[in-house]
Design a protein around this motif. Sequence first.
Motif: not given
Length: 360
Positions: A250-256, A266-269, A273-280
Amino acid sequence: MNKPNKNTLFQSVKSLIQAAQQQIIRNINTTMLLTYFEIGRMIVEDEQDGKERADYAIGTITQLSTELTNEFGKGYSPDNLERFRKFYLLYQNRISASVMRKFEGAEEKNISATPMRKSTIIQSMIGQSPFPFSLSWTHYIQLMKIPDENERSFYEIEATQNNWSVRELQRQFNSAIYERLALSRDKEGVKELAKKGQIIESPTDALKSHYVLEFLNLKEDNRYTENELETAIINKLEHFMLELGKGFLFEGRQRRFTFEGDSFFVDLVFYNRLLKCFVLFDLKLGKLTHQDIGQMQMYVNYYDRVVKTKDENSTIGIILCKQENKTVIEFTLPENNKTIFAKEYKEVLPSKAELRKQLA
């Protein structure tokens, strides 16, 4: 010489004791499982002569239960002995190869491979690595309730790799995670689930056909806002991440972020770590629209161009909605789309029968 810090000494001794306790627990579990396996084998070979079922099986188990209970007390009821028997029948191939190799060695030394000798050989496997059974007996009781061998193998692998408790194993089975993953894969991908569990190598590997949020206790006939849905997920974040699957952080909620004075959230970020990418994640209560897809495309573009580093892979965007719109998705997204996905969420556990029908 400096004296050791008392707190440091305590932590060191505590860690040693805890490690020893865990080792003792593992050894006890290993011994229990192989003992139950051996009891099951003895029952099968004695009353059935290796066949799947015998007419006098129930009577034999009842008599054996009475004698064992008189000798050792609780734990040897007819139901438990039947579980031992089933445990052997379902998992006998798990250790048969190891036993046969030991038999071959025994024959070279002119040692008779009698049933008693076979029992001794299996007992000698206790403590060997890799141990053929990796979970607790309570886990295997749940697994033995799954009739399909491929599905049972999948849940055993996932429970082992993800350290699922028995309760979590039950929840994952009840939510039909196997069917939901299988529905998003081709025939070979389904076979891989049974052999290796869920392997995450591409964005689609991390996705289910839909997501089940029954742990939020949201009623289908109740009205709630997107903000209330988001808050409910945050309050049950651990459950939500288990539902998402492997590798999510989990990276954060309501990222502006802001463009020319206009702010977007963004509601949830998450980060995988397996795909090495952000998931929004963008949460939508109604039916999916092309505007929703366009908004997610902007979020993904921003993270790809501004946030992610050169070493990270392309951002994934998931629109979690109450109702998909497959036609809108088809004509809004490019045919080779691999980054933006729309997935429905359900407030109640799905019907496993219906999912299996779709899978078939």
